[in-house]
Write a protein that holds these residues in place. Structure first.
Motif, PDB file in Angstrom:
ATOM      1  N   GLY A  61     -30.888  32.284  -7.651  1.00 48.14           N
ATOM      2  CA  GLY A  61     -30.269  32.861  -6.463  1.00 48.14           C
ATOM      3  C   GLY A  61     -29.784  31.857  -5.435  1.00 48.14           C
ATOM      4  O   GLY A  61     -29.472  32.218  -4.307  1.00 48.14           O
ATOM      5  N   ASP A  62     -29.674  30.588  -5.817  1.00 48.32           N
ATOM      6  CA  ASP A  62     -29.349  29.562  -4.815  1.00 48.32           C
ATOM      7  C   ASP A  62     -27.916  29.047  -4.845  1.00 48.32           C
ATOM      8  O   ASP A  62     -27.535  28.288  -3.956  1.00 48.32           O
ATOM      9  N   CYS A  63     -27.139  29.372  -5.877  1.00 47.96           N
ATOM     10  CA  CYS A  63     -25.858  28.680  -6.003  1.00 47.96           C
ATOM     11  C   CYS A  63     -24.639  29.583  -6.102  1.00 47.96           C
ATOM     12  O   CYS A  63     -23.515  29.132  -5.897  1.00 47.96           O
ATOM     13  N   GLY A  64     -24.819  30.844  -6.468  1.00 44.26           N
ATOM     14  CA  GLY A  64     -23.686  31.775  -6.516  1.00 44.26           C
ATOM     15  C   GLY A  64     -22.787  31.648  -7.733  1.00 44.26           C
ATOM     16  O   GLY A  64     -21.813  32.390  -7.862  1.00 44.26           O
ATOM     17  N   ALA A  65     -23.085  30.726  -8.639  1.00 41.77           N
ATOM     18  CA  ALA A  65     -22.211  30.540  -9.804  1.00 41.77           C
ATOM     19  C   ALA A  65     -22.206  31.769 -10.714  1.00 41.77           C
ATOM     20  O   ALA A  65     -21.293  31.952 -11.504  1.00 41.77           O
ATOM     21  N   CYS A  66     -23.235  32.591 -10.586  1.00 42.93           N
ATOM     22  CA  CYS A  66     -23.390  33.752 -11.462  1.00 42.93           C
ATOM     23  C   CYS A  66     -22.892  35.036 -10.812  1.00 42.93           C
ATOM     24  O   CYS A  66     -23.161  36.119 -11.312  1.00 42.93           O
ATOM     25  N   HIS A  91     -25.978  38.206  -7.169  1.00 40.87           N
ATOM     26  CA  HIS A  91     -26.335  37.135  -8.094  1.00 40.87           C
ATOM     27  C   HIS A  91     -26.846  37.787  -9.379  1.00 40.87           C
ATOM     28  O   HIS A  91     -27.931  38.363  -9.376  1.00 40.87           O
ATOM     29  N   CYS A 148     -28.087  36.516 -11.796  1.00 39.45           N
ATOM     30  CA  CYS A 148     -29.317  35.890 -12.285  1.00 39.45           C
ATOM     31  C   CYS A 148     -30.544  36.514 -11.651  1.00 39.45           C
ATOM     32  O   CYS A 148     -31.663  36.230 -12.060  1.00 39.45           O
ATOM     33  N   LYS A 186     -21.640  31.962 -14.467  1.00 34.24           N
ATOM     34  CA  LYS A 186     -22.305  30.749 -14.955  1.00 34.24           C
ATOM     35  C   LYS A 186     -23.764  30.696 -14.553  1.00 34.24           C
ATOM     36  O   LYS A 186     -24.160  31.252 -13.520  1.00 34.24           O
ATOM     37  N   ARG A 187     -24.508  29.922 -15.340  1.00 30.12           N
ATOM     38  CA  ARG A 187     -25.884  29.597 -14.966  1.00 30.12           C
ATOM     39  C   ARG A 187     -25.834  28.335 -14.124  1.00 30.12           C
ATOM     40  O   ARG A 187     -25.586  27.266 -14.647  1.00 30.12           O
ATOM     41  N   GLY A 188     -26.060  28.453 -12.846  1.00 30.23           N
ATOM     42  CA  GLY A 188     -26.075  27.255 -12.012  1.00 30.23           C
ATOM     43  C   GLY A 188     -27.488  26.898 -11.612  1.00 30.23           C
ATOM     44  O   GLY A 188     -27.831  25.734 -11.460  1.00 30.23           O
ATOM     45  N   CYS A 189     -28.318  27.925 -11.421  1.00 24.71           N
ATOM     46  CA  CYS A 189     -29.697  27.658 -10.988  1.00 24.71           C
ATOM     47  C   CYS A 189     -30.655  28.739 -11.470  1.00 24.71           C
ATOM     48  O   CYS A 189     -31.850  28.519 -11.529  1.00 24.71           O
ATOM     49  N   GLU A 190     -30.142  29.911 -11.759  1.00 25.54           N
ATOM     50  CA  GLU A 190     -30.966  31.066 -12.145  1.00 25.54           C
ATOM     51  C   GLU A 190     -32.077  31.321 -11.142  1.00 25.54           C
ATOM     52  O   GLU A 190     -33.182  31.690 -11.501  1.00 25.54           O
TER      53      GLU A 190
END
Ligand code: FES
Ligand code: FES
Lengths: 781, 162
Positions: free
Chosen positions: B51-56, B66, B68, B45-49
């Motif tokens: 490197g801050d959230c790990g969703a990707c 990451h 992203c 997922k795109r959470g922040c693009e």
């Protein structure tokens, strides 16, 4: 309410969405793309308050792939859910840093993004309103020159021209002024904190197309699909029946996806390219500041009591920082007044709750809808009063806890049905936090452990005509489809509604198919998925739909079995004779009409229809607040134990406790998820989260790197959750709402524990080591 | 005239979940964008693009990364595993069984990261778990159920079983 033993209700049935979510196969709204999908990106304001003198798009048009550029004069009108005070695209002036000024539509997202950097906007800066205190001063610059002239969308909003007041809600119960003079003990304290953000992990996203028949087709991650229809109708003149809204599962919302912001922008974008399908997705930074955030607050609480600690009078002044537009902050202002006292019986109450305009990003609903905020102020004051009276903080709360027979600040009479049992909650929480072992102890060199507690309550302030509906259809194997417009945001509502249906029909969850997507064209109308109202409203609708289906099934079965419908019961996939359960007919034989061996058929398919609308709710009186704002109050108690290093004020949260009386708990595991997740959110907010503004009103921390939140491992080492289940007579199987509640008391109990640890009044959030250090240099508690 | 009009796309091959796929990418496209838009693998997922959230999170060469923050053209020679390649993994099951999923948006990133953690460090202690999982944000659960899921996995020794 009933002594019946439930088969599904009250059981930890697995969430129906969990397996799919664990594979990464769920498609959220941003996960769809088709060739030809166009992309919209926003040009946003670099100033917090300024006149727009010119917008030059010449260079932006030169970027290949750019198909349209939309600016504010295309739609120079105001929209809003409560007060229509916000232009979807700024025109004439901007009122916050990050406000949308133009939309670029291009073939590819990177093209649109590049073009946004090439639009040249000239501004003429205006003086900044950078705090609610400043906004309130007589000579303050005005964020809106004509606040009083905006259209009111709902009745309880009172903007004042010539001020920065977007609304002012009053509570006048009893006679505060006289009683205050006579109080033996009084206390006055002030509290404040900044705006902050929801940070749902899925950023807001939508796509819109306008088909040649004039149908506006919206896909969005919204909590309010029917409100999108209303907004496009009310402000953009699209026939309401021509707006079709689809909502897939949502990647977290927390109230932030309840208001309508992106859809009108994407509608304007689609219109600008001849109705083509256009996607508008927020980057994280835009999601944080361009899209609405959470209110800030300045509060003053005055409590007057007898020497024994019985509260006599309370005065509450809440200044909510709503940012540049009122949006839902106007509703939060009202909700904060409705429950201003916290769950305490106080005969004389005075409250002024103001929605205050500033040049900050605008605020909208956030899980708790003003209650974590007011609870922080109220519960800190209770602890300080307890100290002053030298009474145990729990004892003070028990003496004053609100009960059936008492009245709320809006003078609603409480009964055993419409409020939970706060005393049971506090006694249980007291056990779980081991209060009697001591509120504070030294746990090592420079280490102290301490405990803090808070009580809370909240009603569900829905529209007075909020409603939900449900439709059931059957499959040839006797299983059931449930269609209902409650939105799955992660809270587990689809599982809960499935359980309610399974219970009614005496079926296993494997026979219930709940539609996960919402489609406004075939799902019955539902107000919105906010205010912890879905279990109650949609749950009641599902029960009614099940009853409707059961009546039809029994009628057909009675014909087949040659008996009266009254002789029949339903369960285990059958309709059977009560006195002789072995004798019956399978639901699958009758659900699509019964066919005799001769081929003759009767009755046709069963379609269950159910609905529920709020009853007896009223708006509030403008002068006194008198009215019935919500159907029931869930109540609860939260507590934490912290360990603090008294040299550098760092601390860890050892234990978090939540005890809630939300009536019957339909699913103890999803309820526990909600309580833990809520408490995490409240603690994260209280320990770390706030927007930082410079003197120009520019947000300094617009990304997740510099907007700190609690991360893995920083949650309480132990999270204890328990429920008291005083049933609500009118709730589905006795349930009330619970979704928001886990968050409400968390900031307050954390602040209470840390204040107690240091014997310093910590009345500002967030509680970082630095802010604690600053407070400890100042006033002693 | 405009630098962007000269941006060319190239045909590359990505080795994802044991299969080789063609993808047409710009040199500026991140691996996240290529996976999602070219291969239809939208589990990351795109959470922040940023490197801050790990969703990707995906595995590049077995290491959680990451997506992203990597360019697609940088990873053409490296095996990539996404959540879609971890179907029926013990980690997914543990997340379901321990109620570690609410909205599910963070879940693919967490599962990918946890999978790598328990295969790399089958005897991870709390400190190490924390170090690994602090790169991912979950806004719904409050992390407790995720902690329980990881502890269950480590205790059951189901870590080698892919
Ligand atoms: S999207 Fe890659 S870390 Fe957030
Ligand atoms: S489950 Fe929603 S962010 Fe983790």
């Amino acid at each position: 309410m009933t002594n019946k033993v439930f088969t599904t209700v009250g059981k930890p049935e697995q969430r129906i969405d969990a397996v799919e979510k664990s594979t990464g196969k769920v498609r959220y709204v941003g996960d769809y793309s088709v060739p030809g999908l166009m992309h919209a990106k926003l040009v946003t304001s670099t100033q917090a308050h300024a006149k727009i003198t010119s917008i030059d798009t010449t260079e932006a048009w030169k970027v290949p792939g750019v198909r349209a550029i939309v600016t504010g004069e295309v739609f120079p009108y105001h929209i809003g859910p409560i007060l229509a005070d916000r232009p979807p695209l700024a025109f004439e002036k901007v009122r916050y840093y990050g406000e949308p000024v133009a939309i670029i539509v291009a073939d590819h997202e990177y093209q649109a993004k590049l073009a946004t950097t090439k639009v040249k906007v000239e501004y003429d800066p205006l003086p900044i309103v950078n705090s609610v205190q400043q906004a309130f001063q007589a000579d303050a610059p005005l964020v809106h020159e004509n606040a009083g002239s905006y259209t009111k969308i709902i009745s309880n909003v009172y903007p004042k021209t010539g001020t920065n007041i977007g609304s002012h809600i009053k509570i006048r119960k009893g006679n505060f002024e006289d009683e205050w003079e006579n109080c033996e003990e009084t206390i006055t304290a002030n509290y404040s904190f900044n705006l902050s953000d929801h940070v749902a992990l899925e950023t807001r996203s939508t796509r819109v197309e306008i088909n040649p028949r004039g149908k506006v087709i919206v896909h969005s991650c919204s909590q309010s699909p029917f409100t999108i229809k209303k907004v496009l109708n009310q402000f953009f003149n699209v026939e309401v029946g021509n707006v079709l809204v689809h909502i897939p599962m949502i990647g977290g919302a927390f109230g932030g996806k309840g208001t309508v912001q992106l859809e009108p922008l994407a509608y304007l974008a689609s219109k600008s390219v001849g109705g083509k399908l256009v996607k508008l997705e927020m980057d994280r930074e835009e999601d944080m500041i361009t899209s609405p955030c959470r209110v800030g607050l300045d509060a003053t609480v005055q409590l007057g009591a007898t020497k024994e600690g019985k509260l006599v009078a309370g005065k509450y002044t809440y200044l909510l920082d709503s940012g540049a537009y009122t949006d839902q902050a106007a509703g939060i202002t009202r909700a904060a007044a409705i429950d201003c006292t916290g769950p305490y019986d106080i005969p004389n109450v005075w409250c002024d709750s103001y929605c205050v305009y500033t040049n900050h990003p605008f605020a909208t609903s956030f899980r708790g809808y003003g209650h974590p905020e007011l609870t922080f102020a109220v519960e800190r004051t209770m602890d300080q009063l307890a100290k002053q009276l030298q009474i145990d903080p729990i004892q003070l709360r028990i003496i004053n806890g609100i009960k059936p027979g008492h009245t709320t600040p809006t003078q609603t009479v409480l009964t055993a049905n419409n409020i939970g049992d706060i005393e049971k909650c506090i006694n249980r929480a007291k056990e779980l936090i081991q209060w009697d072992e001591g509120q504070k102890m030294v746990s090592g060199k420079n280490k102290v452990r301490s405990k803090g507690i808070s009580m809370f309550w909240k009603t569900s302030t829905t529209a007075t005509n909020a409603e939900a509906g449900a439709i059931l259809t059957f499959e040839a194997d006797g299983s059931v489809n449930l269609n209902c417009a409650a939105i799955e945001l992660g809270q587990g509502t689809k599982t809960i509604l499935g359980q309610i249906l399974a219970e009614k029909l005496g079926m296993g969850m494997d026979k219930i198919h709940v539609t996960m997507e919402t489609n406004t064209q075939y799902d019955p109308h539902q107000w919105r998925t906010v205010a912890s109202s879905s279990t109650f409203l949609a749950g009641r609708a599902v029960i009614a739909a099940a009853d409707h289906a059961i009546t039809q099934l029994k009628k057909t079965a009675a014909t087949v079995l040659k008996c009266s419908p009254d002789d029949l019961d339903i369960g285990g996939g059958k309709v059977y004779l009560k006195p002789d359960p072995a004798f019956g007919v399978d639901i699958k034989e009758i659900a699509l009409g019964y066919t005799y061996p001769s081929g003759h058929s009767i009755d046709g398919q069963v379609v269950g229809i159910g609905k529920h609308i709020q009853r007896h709710l009223t708006p509030m009186d403008e002068e006194t607040g008198f009215g019935k704002p919500g159907p029931w109050w869930s109540v609860g108690v939260q507590a934490v134990e912290v360990e603090m290093d008294t040299r550098d004020f760092t601390y860890t949260i050892l234990k978090g406790v939540t005890v809630l009386d939300g009536g019957t708990i339909i699913n103890p595991k999803t309820a526990q998820q909600q309580m833990r997740g809520g408490m995490y959110m409240g603690l994260s907010y209280a320990t770390s989260e706030k927007f930082i503004f410079d003197e120009h009103g520019v947000v300094q921390n617009t990304g997740l790197r510099n907007y700190p939140m609690l991360r893995y491992g920083e949650q309480p080492a132990q999270y204890l959750v328990d429920f008291i289940e005083s049933p609500a007579a009118d709730g589905p199987f006795g349930a009330r709402g619970i979704g928001e509640y886990g968050v409400i008391g968390a900031p307050a109990c954390l602040a209470n524990s840390l204040s107690y640890a240091l014997d310093v009044a910590l009345n500002q959030l967030p509680l970082t080591p630095e802010s604690i250090w600053e407070a400890s240099r100042g006033s002693e508690e | 005239m405009n630098s962007l009009s000269k941006t060319s796309k190239q045909l590359i091959q990505l080795h994802v979940n044991g299969e080789t796929h063609d993808a047409v990418v710009r040199s500026a496209d991140t691996l996240l964008i290529a996976l999602r838009e070219q291969l239809g693998l939208t589990g990351a997922k795109r959470g922040c693009e940023n490197g801050d959230c790990g969703a990707c999170s995906v595995l590049i060469n077995g290491k959680p990364s990451h997506s992203c923050l990597s360019l697609a053209v940088e990873v053409i020679d490296q095996p990539i595993t996404t959540i879609e390649g971890l179907m029926d993994s013990p980690v997914s099951k543990a997340f379901v069984d321990n109620w570690a999923i609410q909205c599910g948006y963070c879940t693919p990133g967490f599962i990918v990261n946890c999978h790598s953690l328990i295969t790399t460090h089958p005897d991870a202690n709390d400190e190490l778990i924390e170090e690994w999982l602090q790169s991912n944000i979950c806004r719904c659960t409050g992390y407790e159920e995720i902690r329980e899921a990881v502890h269950t996995l480590l205790a059951s020794g189901q870590t080698e079983n892919e």
